[in-house]
Design a protein around this motif. Structure first.
Motif, PDB file in Angstrom:
ATOM      1  N   GLU A  21      15.947  43.263  32.648  1.00  0.00           N
ATOM      2  CA  GLU A  21      15.394  43.527  31.471  1.00  0.00           C
ATOM      3  C   GLU A  21      15.555  44.805  31.020  1.00  0.00           C
ATOM      4  N   ARG A  22      15.062  45.931  31.761  1.00  0.00           N
ATOM      5  CA  ARG A  22      14.995  47.298  31.303  1.00  0.00           C
ATOM      6  C   ARG A  22      16.602  47.792  30.799  1.00  0.00           C
ATOM      7  N   TYR A  23      17.458  47.265  31.709  1.00  0.00           N
ATOM      8  CA  TYR A  23      18.845  47.737  31.495  1.00  0.00           C
ATOM      9  C   TYR A  23      19.774  46.926  30.636  1.00  0.00           C
ATOM     10  N   ALA A  24      19.236  45.766  29.903  1.00  0.00           N
ATOM     11  CA  ALA A  24      19.942  44.567  29.450  1.00  0.00           C
ATOM     12  C   ALA A  24      20.777  45.318  28.289  1.00  0.00           C
ATOM     13  N   PRO A  25      21.848  45.228  28.049  1.00  0.00           N
ATOM     14  CA  PRO A  25      22.701  46.075  27.017  1.00  0.00           C
ATOM     15  C   PRO A  25      22.338  45.088  25.665  1.00  0.00           C
ATOM     16  N   GLY A  67      26.868  44.540  37.573  1.00  0.00           N
ATOM     17  CA  GLY A  67      26.583  43.028  37.220  1.00  0.00           C
ATOM     18  C   GLY A  67      26.365  42.579  35.649  1.00  0.00           C
ATOM     19  N   LEU A  68      25.729  43.798  34.923  1.00  0.00           N
ATOM     20  CA  LEU A  68      25.390  43.556  33.580  1.00  0.00           C
ATOM     21  C   LEU A  68      26.575  43.882  32.677  1.00  0.00           C
ATOM     22  N   ALA A  69      27.716  44.291  33.101  1.00  0.00           N
ATOM     23  CA  ALA A  69      28.987  44.847  32.351  1.00  0.00           C
ATOM     24  C   ALA A  69      29.987  43.782  32.415  1.00  0.00           C
TER      25      ALA A  69
END
Ligand SMILES: NC(=O)c1ccc[n+]([C@@H]2O[C@H](COP(=O)([O-])OP(=O)(O)OC[C@H]3O[C@@H](n4cnc5c(N)ncnc54)[C@H](OP(=O)(O)O)[C@@H]3O)[C@@H](O)[C@H]2O)c1
Length: 245
Positions: A21-25, A67-69
């Motif tokens: 959540e903190r690093y969600a783009p 993983g978020l990219a």
């Protein structure tokens, strides 16, 4: 003289932090994030590599940000120095990649194309590795690259960083992660393209000839970022800075 209104202690909130959540783009638009680690004296390498600067939490975050990219961008210097392999699927990613490819492809930036196209980074990639190069790169090397990778050319003598990002975005890679190295990151910042910097501050003093996390000509106007959050693990700080404008 014993207080300053603007100065405060960063008190960690108790309890675990939801890192995804903190690093969600951002949910829309192109977003270029860089993830780097540096020692307290600014060194971006330890014995020529970045690995010796981090800790377990840094490695966790490194994996989470992948993983978020949608795509992971890296300079050829880092691929050569660190013997980069392709991005491999991580079990812990769970739902992070729902509706997307199992892994983000790697996009390697190079001018000379002095890369080993028989290395696993090209031959064992789950998602074909992309090469970002200027059109004026050596023709023979461009041909060799095209046999093993998807090649995107942008710019003539050197890579046009803005055009390269536009081409990645056109392929559906909206959330971009740059893992350096310092030359490539300096190029992105100089072109005004960096939206976010995730910086792990390692509690080491190294001196020596290590570069800083940006290695390029001085910027005529320094890029000024805003602190989005600061997390702590052991003696490490995990700083997330975002573009102010
Ligand atoms: N502290 C950290 O977080 C961190 C992160 C990553 C890497 N590192 C360390 O940094 C070192 C490598 O950094 P580096 O700065 O030498 O390498 P780099 O930034 O990874 O890659 C530099 C290479 O990218 C290509 N390149 C850069 N600008 C270009 C342009 N405008 N057009 C076309 N190609 C361009 C060139 O490749 P060609 O030479 O192939 O033409 C250039 O030699 C290693 O020691 C690595 O371990 C540290």
């Amino acid at each position: 003289m014993d207080t300053l209104e603007t100065l405060r202690t960063l008190s960690p909130l108790p309890g675990p932090v939801d890192l995804a959540e903190r690093y969600a783009p951002p949910e829309r638009g192109r977003h270029l994030r860089a993830n780097m680690v540096a020692g307290l004296d600014g060194a971006a390498q330890r014995a020529g590599l970045s690995g010796g600067l981090g800790n377990a939490a840094d490695r966790f975050l490194f994996s989470l940000l992948r993983g978020l990219a949608d795509v992971v961008i890296v300079g050829a210097g880092t691929v050569r120095a660190e013997g980069y392999g392709p991005v491999r699927p991580v079990e812990g990613w769970g739902g992070l990649r729902e509706g997307r490819s199992a892994v983000p492809p790697l996009a390697v930036i190079s001018r000379t194309l002095d890369l080993d196209f028989d290395a696993p980074v090209f031959t064992e990639a789950v998602e074909p590795t992309i090469v970002l190069a200027p059109a004026g790169a050596p023709a023979e090397r461009l041909r060799a690259a095209r046999e093993r990778a998807e090649v995107i050319t942008a710019g003539e003598a050197t890579l046009d960083f803005a055009a390269a990002l536009a081409a990645l975005e056109a392929r559906g890679h909206r959330r971009m992660l740059c893992e350096g190295g310092p030359s490539v990151l300096a190029g992105f910042v100089a072109a005004g393209l960096l939206d976010e910097l995730c910086l792990t501050l390692s509690p080491l003093l190294l001196a020596g000839a290590a570069t800083r996390i940006l290695n390029g000509p001085p910027l005529p106007v320094p890029e000024e970022l805003s602190l989005a959050h600061a997390l702590q693990d052991e003696d490490f700080l995990f700083l997330r800075y975002t573009r102010t404008r």
